[in-house]
Design an enzyme around this catalytic site. Sequence first.
Site: not given
Ligand SMILES: *Cc1c(COP(=O)(O)O)cnc(C)c1O
Length: 403
Positions: A141, A226, A255
């Site tokens: 994700f 990520d 985040k």
């Molecule tokens: C939440 C998340 C994203 C995307 O972030 P948004 O602010 O919702 O666009 C990308 N990678 C990971 C691992 C995430 O948990």
Amino acid sequence: MSLTDDEITRASASVAHNYHPLPVVIAQGEGAWVTDVEGRRLLDMLAGYSALNFGHGDKQLLATAHAQLDRLTLTSRAFHHDGLATFCAELAELAGMEMVLPMNTGAEAVETALKTARKWGYRVKGVPEGRAKIVVMDGNFHGRTLTVVSFSDDPEATADYGPFTPGFVRVPYGDIEELRSAVDEDTVAVLFEPIQGEGGVIMPPPGFLRELRALCTDRNVLMIADEIQSGLGRTGRTFACDHEDVVPDVYLLGKALGGGILPVSAVVSRRDVLGVFRPGEHGSTFGGNPLACAVGTAVVRRLKEGDLQERAARLGTVLAELLAELPADAVSAVRSRGLWAGVDVRGRSGRDVCEGLLRRGVLAKDAHGQTLRLAPPLIVEEEDLRWGMGRLAEELTAGQAAG
Ligand SMILES: *Cc1c(COP(=O)(O)O)cnc(C)c1O
């Protein structure tokens, strides 16, 4: 008394249905707790998918934001402002890197990293034009933009969105041999989550991050971690990669970087990587704005102290103990690292457990199907954590009796 699902649905008729929220309407938050519109207090064990690592209404972060709101909020990158250089320098230092490219949402940071990797591939590695390949993992994700969902294997995330962006190859998560065969001379990057959050808090096999590091170094491929959900203290270290003492080529952060106040994301890397950009080749109106930089800098300074990471590690031990005590016939597996856990429930959906938890005063969220994901703010009090886990044990026991 609480609002019914129907009442909430009627009141929300103008809200597009791209989410299916639990039937609770939150009005206020403080620390690890929120209060709904009827005055009921609930323990927040989701913490905005880790965006609220510092809890609701952190005094220092709010004071920083308020002061900045009164002074300067937006300039655009057409001009310098007096908070950008500080934010980038201090974030780079926290990550042991050299350069930062600030964006807003996590998905934008991922998009920025994909563009970085391709440009680096053509300009530095010498991949022939149009051939750059990026390796990603099953169950990933990385956000919701069209290019990012182009390499998702989640049918819900991809249905009716094609045609998709080419140039991605997917391998099983944590499988170093499959990765080795997927990487070729056109490969510019491997994009991965050190722990898969939306996938259900899935950890790769021990040693995988180190092997991936060695592979990327060997084959001159960018290792892009990520850490948007796993980073900034969640797992008991600043970055989840720290658990194997691995430093990727690129960190993606988001985040919690916005302190639960506003969206702030960043690509953090070395000069030989982020240095590929020339003026005009990438940008964002709000990326690196004064408010974002002020809050982001306060977040970085908070993490530089190290006590929140230690707290997450210490409470993570408590959480792991409490997870191990959950009724064994109601759960098929538990996984946790720091203050982050996935609980695979037996015989009912994760959603059903979340609805039961809500009635008991705890907010949590299911990941796919059978998994419950727990991620309380790192500032949660130990007794509140124990209380929340007690409610979960009760709910799972009640579910067993009902089933
Ligand atoms: C939440 C998340 C994203 C995307 O972030 P948004 O602010 O919702 O666009 C990308 N990678 C990971 C691992 C995430 O948990």
